[in-house]
Design an enzyme around this catalytic site. Structure first.
Site, PDB file in Angstrom:
ATOM      1  N   HIS A 272      -4.454 -33.006  20.137  1.00 46.29           N
ATOM      2  CA  HIS A 272      -4.298 -34.575  19.947  1.00 46.29           C
ATOM      3  C   HIS A 272      -3.300 -33.822  18.677  1.00 46.29           C
ATOM      4  CE1 HIS A 272      -4.528 -38.108  18.168  1.00 46.29           C
ATOM      5  NE2 HIS A 272      -5.354 -38.686  18.863  1.00 46.29           N
ATOM      6  N   ASP A 329      -9.916 -40.030  25.567  1.00 43.55           N
ATOM      7  CA  ASP A 329      -9.568 -39.634  27.189  1.00 43.55           C
ATOM      8  C   ASP A 329      -9.988 -38.518  28.104  1.00 43.55           C
ATOM      9  OD1 ASP A 329      -6.272 -40.469  25.986  1.00 43.55           O
ATOM     10  OD2 ASP A 329      -7.714 -41.927  26.800  1.00 43.55           O
TER      11      ASP A 329
HETATM   12  C1  SDX Z   1      -4.145 -40.861  23.457  1.00 43.61           C
HETATM   13  O1  SDX Z   1      -1.905 -40.572  18.848  1.00 43.61           O
HETATM   14  C2  SDX Z   1      -2.989 -41.058  19.099  1.00 43.61           C
HETATM   15  O2  SDX Z   1      -3.197 -41.155  18.183  1.00 43.61           O
HETATM   16  C3  SDX Z   1      -3.193 -41.120  20.670  1.00 43.61           C
HETATM   17  C4  SDX Z   1      -4.459 -41.581  21.153  1.00 43.61           C
HETATM   18  C5  SDX Z   1      -4.647 -43.021  20.256  1.00 43.61           C
HETATM   19  O3  SDX Z   1      -6.468 -43.371  20.164  1.00 43.61           O
HETATM   20  O4  SDX Z   1      -3.772 -43.169  20.462  1.00 43.61           O
HETATM   21  O5  SDX Z   1      -5.677 -40.424  20.135  1.00 43.61           O
HETATM   22  C6  SDX Z   1      -4.509 -41.670  22.111  1.00 43.61           C
HETATM   23  O6  SDX Z   1      -3.374 -40.755  23.385  1.00 43.61           O
HETATM   24  C7  SDX Z   1      -4.990 -39.178  23.198  1.00 43.61           C
HETATM   25  C8  SDX Z   1      -4.410 -37.670  23.581  1.00 43.61           C
HETATM   26  C9  SDX Z   1      -4.306 -38.310  25.272  1.00 43.61           C
HETATM   27  N1  SDX Z   1      -3.477 -36.891  25.790  1.00 43.61           N
HETATM   28  C10 SDX Z   1      -4.014 -35.936  26.520  1.00 43.61           C
HETATM   29  O7  SDX Z   1      -5.199 -35.393  26.309  1.00 43.61           O
HETATM   30  C11 SDX Z   1      -2.743 -34.849  27.272  1.00 43.61           C
HETATM   31  C12 SDX Z   1      -3.202 -33.311  26.825  1.00 43.61           C
HETATM   32  N2  SDX Z   1      -2.874 -33.473  25.589  1.00 43.61           N
HETATM   33  C13 SDX Z   1      -1.788 -32.870  24.749  1.00 43.61           C
HETATM   34  O8  SDX Z   1      -0.025 -33.138  26.210  1.00 43.61           O
HETATM   35  C14 SDX Z   1      -1.730 -33.000  23.807  1.00 43.61           C
HETATM   36  O9  SDX Z   1      -1.898 -32.594  22.962  1.00 43.61           O
HETATM   37  C15 SDX Z   1      -1.029 -34.388  23.088  1.00 43.61           C
HETATM   38  C16 SDX Z   1       0.142 -35.287  23.411  1.00 43.61           C
HETATM   39  C17 SDX Z   1      -1.883 -34.738  23.228  1.00 43.61           C
HETATM   40  C18 SDX Z   1      -0.482 -33.595  21.418  1.00 43.61           C
HETATM   41  O10 SDX Z   1       0.839 -32.867  21.817  1.00 43.61           O
HETATM   42  P1  SDX Z   1       1.517 -32.330  20.280  1.00 43.61           P
HETATM   43  O11 SDX Z   1       0.628 -33.047  19.253  1.00 43.61           O
HETATM   44  O12 SDX Z   1       2.476 -32.733  20.747  1.00 43.61           O
HETATM   45  O13 SDX Z   1       1.422 -31.187  20.505  1.00 43.61           O
HETATM   46  P2  SDX Z   1       1.828 -30.227  21.323  1.00 43.61           P
HETATM   47  O14 SDX Z   1       2.693 -30.218  22.941  1.00 43.61           O
HETATM   48  O15 SDX Z   1       3.374 -29.648  20.878  1.00 43.61           O
HETATM   49  O16 SDX Z   1       0.520 -28.810  21.388  1.00 43.61           O
HETATM   50  C19 SDX Z   1       0.658 -27.794  20.537  1.00 43.61           C
HETATM   51  C20 SDX Z   1       0.630 -26.353  21.589  1.00 43.61           C
HETATM   52  C21 SDX Z   1       1.684 -26.460  22.350  1.00 43.61           C
HETATM   53  O17 SDX Z   1       1.069 -24.937  22.455  1.00 43.61           O
HETATM   54  P3  SDX Z   1       2.314 -24.244  21.903  1.00 43.61           P
HETATM   55  O18 SDX Z   1       3.569 -24.595  22.234  1.00 43.61           O
HETATM   56  O19 SDX Z   1       2.060 -24.877  20.675  1.00 43.61           O
HETATM   57  O20 SDX Z   1       1.976 -22.831  21.934  1.00 43.61           O
HETATM   58  O21 SDX Z   1      -1.007 -26.813  21.908  1.00 43.61           O
HETATM   59  C22 SDX Z   1      -0.805 -26.712  23.266  1.00 43.61           C
HETATM   60  C23 SDX Z   1       1.162 -26.617  23.614  1.00 43.61           C
HETATM   61  O22 SDX Z   1       1.204 -26.006  25.400  1.00 43.61           O
HETATM   62  N3  SDX Z   1      -1.133 -27.732  23.550  1.00 43.61           N
HETATM   63  C24 SDX Z   1      -2.105 -27.954  24.723  1.00 43.61           C
HETATM   64  C25 SDX Z   1      -2.983 -28.587  25.630  1.00 43.61           C
HETATM   65  N4  SDX Z   1      -2.175 -30.026  24.331  1.00 43.61           N
HETATM   66  C26 SDX Z   1      -1.449 -29.008  23.296  1.00 43.61           C
HETATM   67  N5  SDX Z   1      -2.282 -26.794  25.902  1.00 43.61           N
HETATM   68  C27 SDX Z   1      -3.205 -27.009  27.085  1.00 43.61           C
HETATM   69  N6  SDX Z   1      -3.766 -28.536  27.032  1.00 43.61           N
HETATM   70  C28 SDX Z   1      -3.215 -29.328  26.536  1.00 43.61           C
HETATM   71  N7  SDX Z   1      -4.276 -29.979  26.500  1.00 43.61           N
END
Ligand code: SDX
Length: 393
Positions: A272, A329
């Site tokens: 998140h 989710d």
């Molecule tokens: C919602 O914003 C909100 O409040 C949203 C929400 C709401 O109520 O409105 O809470 C609802 O959208 C919840 C999130 C649902 N999405 C997912 O579950 C999809 C999987 N999660 C991600 O794609 C990710 O965690 C996000 C999109 C939620 C957040 O992404 P960020 O903050 O941009 O973080 P990032 O993509 O830069 O990741 C940081 C690191 C990365 O690794 P490095 O580049 O630092 O090595 O963490 C890794 C990412 O690769 N990473 C994951 C991961 N999520 C982040 N690796 C594996 N699996 C994951 N789920």
């Protein structure tokens, strides 16, 4: 020029506005709507009461809540011509696309909603209308997909029971509302009702900042929520869990895929932007999943896979150092499925829950006369160059 602009892709460290609606503390895993904790509201309130709280700022008294509820109940019917728009969609249309289209169509049936200078009372009427009609649109999108006749709203029912009946009633038999299902749905909608400046809410705000109508702004928010990284994650989680189950439940293999930089696969439902601790909503939903499945006597093998994944991820250094915890989710789809809601409707359920939050944020933005959203950029393209005729290229 670039010295004046601070780049912040994804606005990870940019505050876009001041808001009095929802408070998040990502470190401590705190979520409050207008100062009330999500835990208390999920336990003691109802979705319509929370909707009123978010939009108007305080918990309503009995009379006010009754007026609000009655107003919504008496606007659930939609213009018959909307059925023509609905019937224009092929049955394979994703319900989120149908939903955003039907919401946009309201600008045609209520053209007064396009007037940016209309009275607060007129805005309140638009708010009642969309809170009343979105469940009808959502259920009708589903009926169009499964090729069943639409079911008209029933004013004798509460908000969630009415939605369930429009979703699942058939002309061939009576539909019995299960109060356990209706209550579980009401709680899930409360948990999704607002979340400060997330992607879809920021979309609603920026579209509304151009003085586009409430309905046009909400339609944009629905489309932003559709993405798998945002609200679409609840559908992606179940699809992921089903894949892992079909793959023999090899959690280790999928965890490694999620950690592999060369593999685009992410553990959906994890991570998140704000919560660097457990998403408080995920904690409540995980407990509700056990309660609801037990009450309904449903055994869902993907629940065990989900719990197994969570257990492994919370101990895995890759996830721990990136503060990746289950988010809202991760478990919600398991409850929706137990309630009989099909996978492709999960993000629609998220939209139904998030509707009052979007409305509250749009209203606050407009009441505060916030400026039109128009970020800058750092230009990295070509320097000036002269036009060359096509025979010289
Ligand atoms: C919602 O914003 C909100 O409040 C949203 C929400 C709401 O109520 O409105 O809470 C609802 O959208 C919840 C999130 C649902 N999405 C997912 O579950 C999809 C999987 N999660 C991600 O794609 C990710 O965690 C996000 C999109 C939620 C957040 O992404 P960020 O903050 O941009 O973080 P990032 O993509 O830069 O990741 C940081 C690191 C990365 O690794 P490095 O580049 O630092 O090595 O963490 C890794 C990412 O690769 N990473 C994951 C991961 N999520 C982040 N690796 C594996 N699996 C994951 N789920």
């Amino acid at each position: 020029e670039s010295g004046l602009i601070t780049l912040d892709p994804g606005y990870k460290n940019t505050g876009a506005t001041k808001s009095a609606i929802t408070f998040l503390d990502g470190e401590k895993g705190i979520l409050r709507y207008r100062g009330y904790s999500i835990e208390e509201l999920a336990e003691k309130s109802t979705f319509l009461e929370v909707a009123y709280l978010l939009i108007y700022g305080n918990l309503p008294d009995t009379k006010t809540l009754e007026e609000f509820r009655t107003g919504i109940t008496h606007h659930t019917l939609v213009h018959e011509d909307i059925k023509k728009i609905l019937e224009g969609f092929p049955s394979n249309a994703h319900p989120m696309g149908v939903l955003s289209s039907l919401v946009t169509s309201l600008t045609a049936f209520y053209p007064e909603s396009l007037d940016p200078n209309r009275s607060a009372g007129a805005v309140d009427m638009s708010i009642i209308r969309i809170l009343a009609k979105l469940p009808t649109f959502a259920a009708w999108a589903y009926k169009n997909e499964v090729g069943q006749p639409v079911v008209y709203p029933d004013n004798s029912l509460d908000y969630c029971s009415n939605f369930l009946k429009m979703m699942f009633a058939l002309p061939t038999e009576d539909y019995q509302i299960d109060p356990v299902v209706a209550k579980a749905l009401d709680t899930l909608l409360i948990l999704h009702a607002d979340h400060e400046q997330n992607c879809s809410t920021s979309t609603v705000r920026i579209v509304g900042s151009s003085q586009a109508s409430l309905y046009a702004s909400l339609s944009a928010g629905i489309n932003a929520l559709w993405g798998p990284l945002h609200g679409g994650a609840n559908q992606a989680v179940i699809e992921m869990l089903e894949n892992i189950k079909a793959d023999g439940g090899d959690t280790e293999k999928w965890m490694n895929k999620a950690k592999d930089k060369n593999d685009p696969f992410r553990l959906m439902g994890f991570g998140h932007r704000v919560y660097k601790n457990f998403d408080p909503r995920a904690r409540i939903i995980k407990k509700a999943a056990d309660d609801v499945l037990n009450k309904l006597g449903v055994v869902d093998p993907v629940l065990d896979i989900a719990k197994g994944l969570e257990e492994v991820a919370l101990k895995d250094p890759y996830f721990v150092e990136r503060n990746l915890y289950p988010n809202v989710d991760f478990y919600s789809g398991i409850i929706y499925r137990a309630l009989g809601i099909p996978t492709e409707m999960f993000t629609v359920m998220f939209a139904l829950g998030r509707l009052p939050g979007w409305i509250a944020q749009w209203k606050e933005m407009r009441e505060n006369n916030e400026p039109i959203g128009r970020p800058r950029q750092v230009y990295v393209g070509e320097k000036e160059r002269g036009y060359t005729n096509i025979n010289k290229r």
